[in-house]
Motif scaffolding. Structure first.
Motif, PDB file in Angstrom:
ATOM      1  N   UNK A 264     -11.463  -5.734   0.961  1.00  8.97           N
ATOM      2  CA  UNK A 264     -11.435  -7.043   0.307  1.00  8.97           C
ATOM      3  C   UNK A 264     -10.758  -8.117   1.162  1.00  8.97           C
ATOM      4  N   UNK A 265     -10.575  -7.833   2.448  1.00  4.23           N
ATOM      5  CA  UNK A 265     -10.110  -8.868   3.367  1.00  4.23           C
ATOM      6  C   UNK A 265      -8.630  -9.177   3.336  1.00  4.23           C
ATOM      7  N   UNK A 266      -7.819  -8.225   2.905  1.00  6.50           N
ATOM      8  CA  UNK A 266      -6.367  -8.437   2.924  1.00  6.50           C
ATOM      9  C   UNK A 266      -5.908  -8.600   4.375  1.00  6.50           C
ATOM     10  N   UNK A 267      -5.010  -9.564   4.607  1.00  6.05           N
ATOM     11  CA  UNK A 267      -4.587  -9.904   5.967  1.00  6.05           C
ATOM     12  C   UNK A 267      -3.366  -9.122   6.439  1.00  6.05           C
ATOM     13  N   UNK A 268      -2.478  -8.798   5.523  1.00  2.00           N
ATOM     14  CA  UNK A 268      -1.244  -8.085   5.859  1.00  2.00           C
ATOM     15  C   UNK A 268      -0.967  -7.067   4.755  1.00  2.00           C
ATOM     16  N   UNK A 269      -0.247  -6.008   5.099  1.00  2.84           N
ATOM     17  CA  UNK A 269       0.190  -5.054   4.081  1.00  2.84           C
ATOM     18  C   UNK A 269       1.662  -4.742   4.306  1.00  2.84           C
ATOM     19  N   UNK A 270       2.301  -4.277   3.245  1.00  2.61           N
ATOM     20  CA  UNK A 270       3.650  -3.751   3.402  1.00  2.61           C
ATOM     21  C   UNK A 270       3.743  -2.389   2.734  1.00  2.61           C
ATOM     22  N   UNK A 271       4.660  -1.594   3.252  1.00  2.58           N
ATOM     23  CA  UNK A 271       4.935  -0.266   2.704  1.00  2.58           C
ATOM     24  C   UNK A 271       6.242  -0.360   1.927  1.00  2.58           C
ATOM     25  N   UNK A 272       6.224   0.072   0.667  1.00  2.42           N
ATOM     26  CA  UNK A 272       7.364  -0.091  -0.219  1.00  2.42           C
ATOM     27  C   UNK A 272       8.494   0.880   0.042  1.00  2.42           C
ATOM     28  N   UNK A 273       9.612   0.642  -0.621  1.00  2.00           N
ATOM     29  CA  UNK A 273      10.836   1.420  -0.390  1.00  2.00           C
ATOM     30  C   UNK A 273      10.677   2.891  -0.770  1.00  2.00           C
TER      31      UNK A 273
ATOM     32  N   UNK B 261       0.848  -1.192   0.000  1.00  2.00           N
ATOM     33  CA  UNK B 261       0.000   0.000   0.000  1.00  2.00           C
ATOM     34  C   UNK B 261       0.884   1.243   0.000  1.00  2.00           C
ATOM     35  N   UNK B 262       0.454   2.252  -0.742  1.00  2.85           N
ATOM     36  CA  UNK B 262       1.229   3.490  -0.829  1.00  2.85           C
ATOM     37  C   UNK B 262       0.412   4.729  -0.499  1.00  2.85           C
TER      38      UNK B 262
END
Length: 369
Positions: free
Chosen positions: A101-110, A89-90
């Motif tokens: 939509x039920x996403x369980x985890x997210x990451x933030x990009x470089x 996610x940004x």
């Protein structure tokens, strides 16, 4: 400095053991490609599926992801395989859509983690959610900026945090797409020992041939997991084809990993001997790169001296350098005799390089006469 409050990453019904493995395609391209890749990974024991939905690219015109239209595909992955799903996610909009939509985890990009305003926007959007959030290191080697992004999320109440080490951009050419600079995540581990560190061999290597070695190095440093890009047909991938592997290749990499488990006890050091040695290896690499660049300049000086009829040895300049470096070394707590020996050797090699350059130039000029 904000003291981070970190809780273990947890997913319902899944016991996360080291190494935590997250895998899936760089980009969700089509529903068929997404589902088929997920099913192949699930059959090989992968429990957490990653896929790029929004793809921040360096230049416009490159494939920037299918966007929200791909989130129902990930929902199907979750329903049909039982895998947990993870996306980058940004923006706050990405967060809202992912949660919907039920996403369980997210990451933030470089690229995003390098922007405090963007990280704060995401932190505000995540406030009140008990969701694991991973933060990739910023593009440039800035540990404070990386920690700052984690602190912003923590202040928003996000405690299930992890760091993703994906390497750092460098102007110099290297075998890696992004230089690992292992000493930086090692220092992060020293400062925040309870923070899980996930290594991203795909983005460090940029080449599938390098993934196994990078993954093993991460395990040797006792990092907590790996996020590796896998595609049902990597060579036809719409983005980052060279760094993706098939699910079968991923299984082979994981099966060949050697896990060295340190003894756990009250006297267990936070930084292991292997980690300290790795820091020395990285610093030595930097020293060698600097010496290489210094010798290039010495060769350029040799050429200039030949063209301007200047002698190689300039005693006054050598004395200035030696005295200056001894003084500056002493200010840094380094022994003067040690510094003298180093710069005497460097000067000797510089003279050799310049002599070689001038002799070659002289021979060439005589042939032309």
């Amino acid at each position: 400095m904000h003291k981070l409050k970190i809780q273990p990453i947890q997913l319902p019904g899944l016991e996360l053991k080291r190494p935590i493995i997250i895998s899936g395609p760089c980009s969700a391209e089509t529903e068929e490609q997404t589902l088929n890749t997920a099913k192949e990974l699930s059959a090989r024991g992968i429990k957490i599926f990653r896929a790029g939905i929004w793809k921040p690219r360096t230049r416009p015109g490159a494939f920037e992801g299918v966007g929200t239209v791909g989130l129902p595909w990930l929902k199907r992955v979750k329903e049909e395989t039982g895998m947990f799903i993870c996306v980058e996610v940004a923006t706050s909009h990405h967060v809202y859509e992912a949660v919907k939509f039920g996403v369980d985890m997210v990451w933030i990009g470089a690229r995003t983690s390098a922007n405090p305003f963007a990280v704060q926007e995401i932190a505000d959007a995540l406030k009140g959610l008990d969701m694991p959030v991973m933060v990739k290191n910023p593009v440039n080697p800035d540990l404070e900026l990386w920690i700052g992004a984690l602190e912003r999320l923590n202040r928003a109440g996000i405690t299930r945090l992890a760091a993703i080490h994906r390497g750092f951009s460098s102007y110099d050419q290297s075998e890696f797409r992004n230089n690992p600079q292992w000493q930086i995540p090692i220092e992060l581990r020293r400062r925040i020992p309870e923070l899980p560190i996930i290594t991203d061999p795909s983005h460090i290597g940029g080449n599938r041939e390098l993934l196994a070695g990078i993954a093993q190095e991460a395990m040797d440093l006792n990092f907590d997991g790996l996020i590796i890009e896998s595609h049902i047909c990597p060579d036809k991938a719409w983005s980052d084809a060279k760094q993706q592997v098939t699910p079968e290749m991923l299984k082979e990499i994981l099966d060949n990993l050697v896990l060295r488990r340190p003894k756990i006890g009250e006297d267990t050091p936070r930084v292991t001997l292997d980690e300290l040695r790795k820091q020395i290896d990285q610093l030595d690499d930097q020293l060698l790169d600097l010496l290489k660049e210094r010798m290039k300049i010495s060769e350029a000086i040799g050429k200039y001296k030949f063209e301007n009829n200047i002698t190689i040895l300039q005693t006054r300049r050598y004395d200035e350098v030696l005295n200056n470096r001894r003084e500056r070394g002493s200010q840094r707590g380094l022994n003067e005799d040690f510094i003298t020996k180093i710069f005497e050797s460097i000067h000797e090699e510089s003279i050799n390089r310049q002599s070689e350059i001038m002799n070659k130039a002289l021979k060439k000029s005589k042939k032309q006469e």
